[in-house]
Design a protein around this motif. Structure first.
Motif, PDB file in Angstrom:
ATOM      1  N   ALA A 128      31.840  39.661  35.465  1.00 48.51           N
ATOM      2  CA  ALA A 128      32.530  40.964  35.376  1.00 48.51           C
ATOM      3  C   ALA A 128      32.857  41.493  36.767  1.00 48.51           C
ATOM      4  O   ALA A 128      33.960  41.991  37.018  1.00 48.51           O
ATOM      5  N   LYS A 129      31.888  41.355  37.676  1.00 49.26           N
ATOM      6  CA  LYS A 129      32.133  41.824  39.040  1.00 49.26           C
ATOM      7  C   LYS A 129      33.228  40.968  39.692  1.00 49.26           C
ATOM      8  O   LYS A 129      34.130  41.482  40.352  1.00 49.26           O
ATOM      9  N   ALA A 130      33.106  39.664  39.482  1.00 47.14           N
ATOM     10  CA  ALA A 130      34.079  38.740  40.080  1.00 47.14           C
ATOM     11  C   ALA A 130      35.484  38.982  39.523  1.00 47.14           C
ATOM     12  O   ALA A 130      36.472  38.904  40.255  1.00 47.14           O
ATOM     13  N   LEU A 131      35.555  39.276  38.243  1.00 41.64           N
ATOM     14  CA  LEU A 131      36.871  39.442  37.618  1.00 41.64           C
ATOM     15  C   LEU A 131      37.671  40.581  38.251  1.00 41.64           C
ATOM     16  O   LEU A 131      38.877  40.481  38.440  1.00 41.64           O
ATOM     17  N   LYS A 132      36.960  41.648  38.594  1.00 39.93           N
ATOM     18  CA  LYS A 132      37.650  42.766  39.262  1.00 39.93           C
ATOM     19  C   LYS A 132      38.283  42.287  40.570  1.00 39.93           C
ATOM     20  O   LYS A 132      39.410  42.643  40.896  1.00 39.93           O
ATOM     21  N   GLU A 133      37.506  41.501  41.312  1.00 40.47           N
ATOM     22  CA  GLU A 133      38.012  41.019  42.606  1.00 40.47           C
ATOM     23  C   GLU A 133      39.157  40.028  42.408  1.00 40.47           C
ATOM     24  O   GLU A 133      40.183  40.083  43.094  1.00 40.47           O
TER      25      GLU A 133
END
Lengths: 254, 329
Positions: A128-133
């Protein structure tokens, strides 16, 4: 292969791909075509190495053999690396750098879209964190494909050359092997057919807008990264990246 | 501190009586500690001096990425790699807002970068020294960013508004970099092997004197300082800043358990300051003239990046133009 081993193999592909592409972007420090790009490239690299660290930490825990994230990144040799061959290709000119980034980002984005729904909360959280980036990475690289493809005559030629040069490394992104299939079956990773269609659909749409031509779907593809058979580049990348850990094996702290 | 020997074009400082009414109003505003803003009248010398100083400062941020970039691909752990990447990214950002501050004075970024590439504009001498070991990354954070902070803290009160505000923002980030740099060295000294400790001492030996040179020549040999001080672009003299830096740095050096390559460095009870040996000024002027260890490589790398990126920037402009036409159609 046990379920845990399967998961480790799969996560290492993500971790190693992030790490190696981040490393390639680090090589561009001070060499970008504009100061704004200098910042953006380092920002993308920072995201990728950060994601690699998150995945490595989880792999190390699953493995439970006393190795930590740094050991995984800095003490494995090329044949143990599981990154996509695309990520280890040299930076080339800015068209190559951007084509590599774009092909990877499309794959990365769609992969993470599945991983955010993984039953394993740790995976879902990291994804989820990676997807934002990565949503930002994809927007940025898509924009550059269009700018360079539909910019000047020279940029169009260079961009088309870059697409043609790197196309052979894209098969690995969308051709599933046993691990990909098992991970999909477990409801963790993306459905291979869906991923292939999403990747092709998005890549072709952006290339078309950029007045660029993709290669045919049945073009010859160079495979091997996911099973540890790499191009000649990876050994040199690791020689540089792992230098200190290899030269000072007794050092406990840095 | 990223600006050295900035030309003011003034032989001596005019008294209030010698000034035109405009100049006088300007000087009185400065003396009253009111910031000068882009739309205010300013003497041409003030404008040109600031353009030179801010561009030099911006160039230093950008060239300063290179010695660190030399190790970002070889950082030893994920944590250190991420820290260094974040630091380099901050520096690119500092470059950007300094160039923006400079552009408020009517200067053009591309033209000023061209001056850097053809040798007309300077950048801090420190970045012409090579980074030969990982410990240099710690030393640069600690000593080089440390020296920069001593100067920049004072520059937060500089008379030109946009420059002052850029400094306030930059100082916050630099303090963070300095602590990280010191932590690298401290970890190596506290928990490292003998080889690692040696790496730290060797690095300090190489960077100590060049860091002291960052403050520029002695006040007596600094012909432009007086005018810069009168305009309150500069707020403290080179020698004052250098002394402040040494006084704050020596206790940190001792805490590390390292030494400086200066046999004359010792506390002077009477002065309440550390005494230190004479800087090798010949080396300083040599480096400034282009004859430092890495001057040629640094400029060549920057030139190559901008030249090889020309087609990319042209494409971006051409594409934006097409988009505009399409939107209009």
């Amino acid at each position: 292969m046990t379920d845990t081993q399967l998961l480790q193999s799969y996560l290492l592909r993500l971790a190693d791909s992030d790490m190696i592409l981040g490393q390639r972007l680090c090589e561009l420090c001070g060499k970008a075509p504009a100061l704004e790009e200098e910042m953006a490239l380092m920002n993308v690299a920072l995201d990728l190495v950060g994601q690699a660290r998150n995945w490595y930490e989880y792999v190390a825990e699953l493995e439970d053999q006393g190795r930590d994230a740094d050991m995984l990144a800095f003490r494995r040799d090329a044949h143990e690396y599981r990154n996509l061959l695309l990520t280890e290709q040299p930076n080339g000119d800015y068209a190559v750098t951007m084509a590599r980034q774009f092909f990877f980002d499309v794959w990365h984005y769609h992969t993470l879209q599945s991983l955010v729904n993984a039953p394993d909360e740790r995976i879902a959280g990291i994804a989820a964190k990676a997807l934002k980036e990565v949503t930002y990475h994809l927007r940025r690289s898509s924009e550059w494909i269009k700018r360079l493809g539909d910019g000047t005559e020279e940029s169009h030629r260079r961009m088309q050359d870059a697409v043609d040069l790197l196309w052979r490394f894209t098969g690995e992104l969308i051709q599933p092997d046993e691990v990909d299939q098992q991970i999909a079956k477990a409801g963790i990773g993306p459905d291979p057919e869906q991923l292939r269609d999403d990747w092709r659909g998005m890549v072709k749409a952006v290339l078309q807008e950029a007045t660029l031509t993709p290669q045919p779907d049945d073009a010859w593809m160079y495979l091997g990264g996911k099973r540890g058979e790499h191009t000649e580049h990876l050994g040199f990348i690791l020689a540089e990246m792992q230098f200190l850990q290899r030269a000072y094996p007794d050092a406990k702290v840095w | 501190m990223y600006a050295q020997l900035v030309e003011t074009g003034a032989k001596r400082v005019k008294s209030l009586d010698e000034m035109s009414p405009e100049e006088r109003a300007f000087q009185e505003r400065i003396d009253a500690e009111i910031k000068i803003e882009p739309k205010n009248w300013m003497p041409d010398g003030y404008r040109q001096t600031l353009i030179r100083q801010i561009s030099q400062h911006a160039h230093s941020e950008v060239v300063g990425m290179l010695p660190e970039g030399n190790w970002v691909t070889r950082a030893p752990t994920l944590k250190r790699k991420l820290q260094l990447m974040a630091k380099i990214q901050d520096e690119a950002g500092h470059g950007l807002y300094l160039y923006s501050a400079m552009e408020t004075l009517g200067a053009d970024r591309d033209e000023e970068i061209e001056k850097l590439h053809n040798g007309k504009a300077k950048y801090s001498s420190i970045f012409n020294y090579p980074t030969l070991s990982w410990a240099d990354i710690g030393t640069i954070g600690w000593l080089v960013d440390g020296a920069a902070i001593v100067n920049q803290v004072v520059l937060q009160r500089t008379s030109y508004g946009p420059y002052s505000r850029a400094m306030i923002r930059i100082c916050k980030e630099e303090s963070f970099h300095q602590r990280q740099g010191y932590q690298i060295l401290l970890d190596l000294m506290r928990h490292g092997t003998d080889e690692q400790k040696q790496m730290v001492q060797d690095s300090i030996n190489r960077f100590w004197w060049p860091a002291l040179m960052m403050f520029g020549p002695h006040d007596d040999d600094s012909p432009n300082s007086q005018q810069s001080m009168a305009w309150k672009i500069k707020r403290k003299s080179n020698d004052e800043l250098r002394q402040m830096f040494i006084d704050q740095t020596v206790p940190q050096l001792e805490f590390l358990g390292c030494t400086a390559p200066d046999p004359d460095l010792k506390w002077n009870e009477e002065r309440g300051h550390y005494d230190f040996g004479e800087i090798n000024w010949q080396e300083f002027y040599d480096v400034l003239k282009g004859n430092g260890p890495c001057n040629r490589e640094r400029i060549a790398t920057r030139k190559k990046a901008i030249e090889e990126g020309a087609w990319v920037r042209e494409a971006a402009v051409a594409y934006a133009e097409k988009q505009k036409q399409r939107a209009a159609a």
